[in-house]
Design an enzyme around this catalytic site. Sequence first.
Site, PDB file in Angstrom:
ATOM      1  CG  HIS A 186      62.240  86.371 134.461  1.00 59.10           C
ATOM      2  ND1 HIS A 186      61.690  85.930 133.285  1.00 59.10           N
ATOM      3  CD2 HIS A 186      63.524  86.688 134.161  1.00 59.10           C
ATOM      4  CE1 HIS A 186      62.583  85.975 132.320  1.00 59.10           C
ATOM      5  NE2 HIS A 186      63.709  86.434 132.825  1.00 59.10           N
ATOM      6  NE  ARG A 293      80.168  98.835 132.170  1.00 64.07           N
ATOM      7  CZ  ARG A 293      80.236  99.506 133.314  1.00 64.07           C
ATOM      8  NH1 ARG A 293      79.164  99.672 134.060  1.00 64.07           N
ATOM      9  NH2 ARG A 293      81.387 100.022 133.725  1.00 64.07           N
ATOM     10  NE  ARG A 329      80.227 100.701 126.948  1.00 65.76           N
ATOM     11  CZ  ARG A 329      80.926 100.289 128.006  1.00 65.76           C
ATOM     12  NH1 ARG A 329      81.777 101.101 128.607  1.00 65.76           N
ATOM     13  NH2 ARG A 329      80.766  99.086 128.488  1.00 65.76           N
ATOM     14  CD  GLU A 427      86.563 102.896 127.384  1.00 65.04           C
ATOM     15  OE1 GLU A 427      86.390 102.509 128.542  1.00 65.04           O
ATOM     16  OE2 GLU A 427      85.866 102.496 126.431  1.00 65.04           O
ATOM     17  CG  ASN A 448      85.972 101.073 135.403  1.00 64.90           C
ATOM     18  OD1 ASN A 448      86.203 101.739 136.397  1.00 64.90           O
ATOM     19  ND2 ASN A 448      84.768 100.632 135.098  1.00 64.90           N
ATOM     20  CG  ASP A 449      88.862  99.834 129.672  1.00 66.24           C
ATOM     21  OD1 ASP A 449      89.582  98.843 129.862  1.00 66.24           O
ATOM     22  OD2 ASP A 449      87.670  99.739 129.321  1.00 66.24           O
ATOM     23  NE  ARG A 459      87.989  96.873 133.705  1.00 67.58           N
ATOM     24  CZ  ARG A 459      87.011  97.453 133.007  1.00 67.58           C
ATOM     25  NH1 ARG A 459      87.288  98.037 131.841  1.00 67.58           N
ATOM     26  NH2 ARG A 459      85.798  97.483 133.450  1.00 67.58           N
ATOM     27  CB  CYS A 496      80.547 106.527 133.113  1.00 73.03           C
ATOM     28  SG  CYS A 496      81.542 106.000 131.703  1.00 73.03           S
TER      29      CYS A 496
END
Length: 540
Positions: A186, A293, A329, A427, A448-449, A459, A496
């Site tokens: 950590h 995410r 999300r 997407e 991306n999608d 991708r 995004c």
Amino acid sequence: MSRPLERRFTADIASPGLAHGALHVLAGTGCCTAARVAGTPDEEREALEQAIAGAAEQLSELARKARPRAADILAGQIAVLSESELIGPVLEAIEGGEPAWSAFRDAVGLAIAERRTASPQARAEDLADLRDRVLRCLLGGEAEGPGELPAGAIVVAEALTVSRFLEVDWRRACGAVLLAGSPASHVALLARARGVPLLIRPDIDLAELEPGRDAVLDAEAGCLVLMPSPATSRDYDRRIAQRRHERDRKERWLSRPAVTADGMTVRVYLNVDDPALLEGIDPAHCDGIGLVRSEFLFPEEDGLPDEERQYRVYRALLTWAGGLPVTLRTLDVGGDKPVAGLTPKDEANPVLGLRGLRLSLARPEVFRGQLRALARAAAHGPLKVMVPLVTLPGEFDHARALLAEEVSALEKAGIGAVLPEFGMMVETPAAALNIAEFDADFYSIGTNDLVQFVLAAGRDNPAVAELLDPLNPAVLELIARVCARGRALGREVSLCGEAASRPECIPALLKTGVRALSVPPVALAEVKEAIALAEVGASV
Ligand code: PEP
Ligand code: MG
């Protein structure tokens, strides 16, 4: 008297960078060993309870000032303090006549050896950190802070715990060398996030690392140079100045508003996969967080942890943002992100399978738990929630109804919660083409999608990488369509996907009408620079 000769020692790199300064050896960070005179079992139990409460208070104080990732690590330590699995055997040993300090030390020692704790984010290093803190509270040993460091010091220590790392003023210290440790610890994670150069396990004894000695820490090549020659010093000082120059240049872009060459303001948000990356970012340099995410927030879990921990972590992101919006999300797993026990096994063509919102609707118990945690966090700031991989308006409406149900259940139970703004990722080609049918509070385009589906090119498949062009006219047309809808409704459309952080894509994306980009923290300066150089003209 002749000058001592330069000596070089190899070491492992835990956080890259360069530093030149005087060694500053941190006093022992180990636990106090001064045994205290044992009292009766009742007195010992009371002493333990007080020490635990004191340690928890110190950790909460540190966590209050810490950034989200560090705060989560500290919260894990605090949670361990109330684990009956750990504390139960300590109390039993005290009942049997053992002093509180040795009973506690041994119980934590066992938990470390067996890697056993109910808080999955607390690792062995966190348990050792915690043990030392509680024992200091119990034995009355003053927690010796790192003290005021001389400017430009290179910190040297046997080991560094997370809480000790957070106590050091890294604006004064310029790097650190630890005799023990791991690049996966950590502490290493926090050092990387803050840009603190860190070498570990140098090929040298602590006794040779005399305080005040001139040293160069090269965490690019993996070596520690003691008593560098004038030529070595000059060479490193030049390289360090160069890095500082690059950093200052980045800083300048970071602190400027994102406005195009022809005066159009663009909002720039951050994509957050690992909250540790927020450690080095000033929220004033962005417009908030445009994409969290959530599937990456809890790497030690299969999917999501319990509602309570989710709530804590979501709230910590809002605290970091200090009033700026945070768009989170919901779980986006399946496809290229399988999760054991959650996503279907052996699915044919999983990228087009049960993933994103589809999976959440198929596993409502997981989804509802996340929605509850989000609604509770929304009571602490402008949290926005969005759902991934939406294809049909009905799916989106169903998800919104579940959120409303959970909020009203929380309200009925007297638990603080707020209905957050509810938006969607755009997407899939179906969602982009049919955007007028989706009644979302905001839209976020996931290129991306979207690009992989529009161009029928995976991708992650290098063989078709050339086809994956976010500037393909078919893709730009879909983006423009979504932007036009957002403008007509007065609802925000952001982008995004990875294309938002590619400077060469930014002019064309802005010409589609997009006025909000969400990018990884490392790309923020470069994206602001690209925006400043772009001209969008009277495109929309
Ligand atoms: C996208 O698809 O562009 C996106 C941002 O989501 P992810 O990369 O997580 O699929
Ligand atoms: Mg996506």
